[in-house]
Design a protein around this motif. Sequence first.
Motif, PDB file in Angstrom:
ATOM      1  N   CYS A  52       0.847  -1.190   0.000  1.00 54.87           N
ATOM      2  CA  CYS A  52       0.000   0.000   0.000  1.00 54.87           C
ATOM      3  C   CYS A  52       0.887   1.246   0.000  1.00 54.87           C
ATOM      4  O   CYS A  52       1.986   1.228   0.557  1.00 54.87           O
ATOM      5  N   TYR A  53       0.396   2.320  -0.594  1.00 51.35           N
ATOM      6  CA  TYR A  53       1.271   3.482  -0.711  1.00 51.35           C
ATOM      7  C   TYR A  53       0.488   4.785  -0.722  1.00 51.35           C
ATOM      8  O   TYR A  53      -0.729   4.820  -0.913  1.00 51.35           O
ATOM      9  N   ALA A  54       1.242   5.855  -0.532  1.00 50.71           N
ATOM     10  CA  ALA A  54       0.735   7.211  -0.728  1.00 50.71           C
ATOM     11  C   ALA A  54       1.929   8.102  -1.020  1.00 50.71           C
ATOM     12  O   ALA A  54       3.047   7.810  -0.607  1.00 50.71           O
ATOM     13  N   ARG A  65      -1.475  11.114  -4.189  1.00 45.58           N
ATOM     14  CA  ARG A  65      -2.007   9.853  -4.712  1.00 45.58           C
ATOM     15  C   ARG A  65      -1.887   8.800  -3.617  1.00 45.58           C
ATOM     16  O   ARG A  65      -0.986   8.862  -2.771  1.00 45.58           O
ATOM     17  N   PHE A  66      -2.784   7.802  -3.657  1.00 41.80           N
ATOM     18  CA  PHE A  66      -2.693   6.734  -2.673  1.00 41.80           C
ATOM     19  C   PHE A  66      -3.379   5.485  -3.203  1.00 41.80           C
ATOM     20  O   PHE A  66      -4.191   5.552  -4.135  1.00 41.80           O
ATOM     21  N   SER A  67      -3.042   4.340  -2.591  1.00 44.92           N
ATOM     22  CA  SER A  67      -3.651   3.067  -2.989  1.00 44.92           C
ATOM     23  C   SER A  67      -3.736   2.140  -1.784  1.00 44.92           C
ATOM     24  O   SER A  67      -2.781   2.020  -1.009  1.00 44.92           O
ATOM     25  N   ASP A  68      -4.892   1.466  -1.649  1.00 43.28           N
ATOM     26  CA  ASP A  68      -5.070   0.459  -0.595  1.00 43.28           C
ATOM     27  C   ASP A  68      -4.526  -0.899  -1.015  1.00 43.28           C
ATOM     28  O   ASP A  68      -4.387  -1.790  -0.172  1.00 43.28           O
ATOM     29  N   ASN A  69      -4.278  -1.090  -2.309  1.00 47.73           N
ATOM     30  CA  ASN A  69      -3.690  -2.320  -2.849  1.00 47.73           C
ATOM     31  C   ASN A  69      -4.318  -3.591  -2.274  1.00 47.73           C
ATOM     32  O   ASN A  69      -3.634  -4.496  -1.816  1.00 47.73           O
ATOM     33  N   GLY A  77      -4.130   3.325   2.213  1.00 49.22           N
ATOM     34  CA  GLY A  77      -3.556   4.426   1.446  1.00 49.22           C
ATOM     35  C   GLY A  77      -3.854   5.790   2.034  1.00 49.22           C
ATOM     36  O   GLY A  77      -2.942   6.619   2.207  1.00 49.22           O
ATOM     37  N   VAL A  95       5.695   3.588   1.021  1.00 49.73           N
ATOM     38  CA  VAL A  95       5.070   2.289   0.747  1.00 49.73           C
ATOM     39  C   VAL A  95       5.094   1.483   2.028  1.00 49.73           C
ATOM     40  O   VAL A  95       6.153   1.318   2.648  1.00 49.73           O
ATOM     41  N   TYR A 114      -1.381   1.047   9.651  1.00 53.03           N
ATOM     42  CA  TYR A 114      -0.751   1.732   8.516  1.00 53.03           C
ATOM     43  C   TYR A 114      -0.322   3.157   8.879  1.00 53.03           C
ATOM     44  O   TYR A 114       0.765   3.602   8.497  1.00 53.03           O
TER      45      TYR A 114
END
Length: 208
Positions: A52-54, A65-69, A77, A95, A114
């Motif tokens: 997961c990232y931002a 930008r972000f993602s819960d993946n 995220g 990440v 997180y």
Amino acid sequence: MGYISVSGELSTEKVIERSRFITTSAHVEGEEQARAFIAKISERYKDATHNCYAYIADSTGNAPRFSDNGEPSGTAGMPILDVIKNKKLFCTAVVVTRYFGGIKLGAGGLVRAYSGCTAENLDMAEKVNYLPCEEYAFTVGYENVDLCNRYFSLSDCEVKNTEYLSDVTFTVAVKKELAEKFCSDLFDRLNGRVKISRLREFFFGFRM
């Protein structure tokens, strides 16, 4: 107008309810660098359950930008991004890699995990103040090298490179607001025996 970011890349690790969390942060300049960093970390931990990232890729906060993946929506995220924002960091990507340990944390537990891992990593990371700077090349004879070195050591600048050829050329980053006086003072100290070339304007990181 400057901004604060992290210096280089830092990885930290924590185990929460048997899940292994690896947090990696880095300084990035623009979307391309941010995406390349995320791809690199995702490849490094390609066997992980989630990466997961931002990131905030610019110096103004206009490109988050972000993602819960694969984690439940809003649990990974966005909490990572919120920490980056709360710490007032820019040009920064994070990440958080998770290896699932068999115990479900629930939505609240995931948010805490997180955000907590991100906060701990960014607290440990070295911070750098990126300021508008101008880069100059100062070329002098060997007889003036010591005088230049003394001047640079007492000034608010960063000597990036020194090239010894028939003459000596110092490549120096100076804060933009100080650049004009910095150059004129050096010129006066050397009685004009210096060639000054302005190379570029850019953001340069000064350690805090």
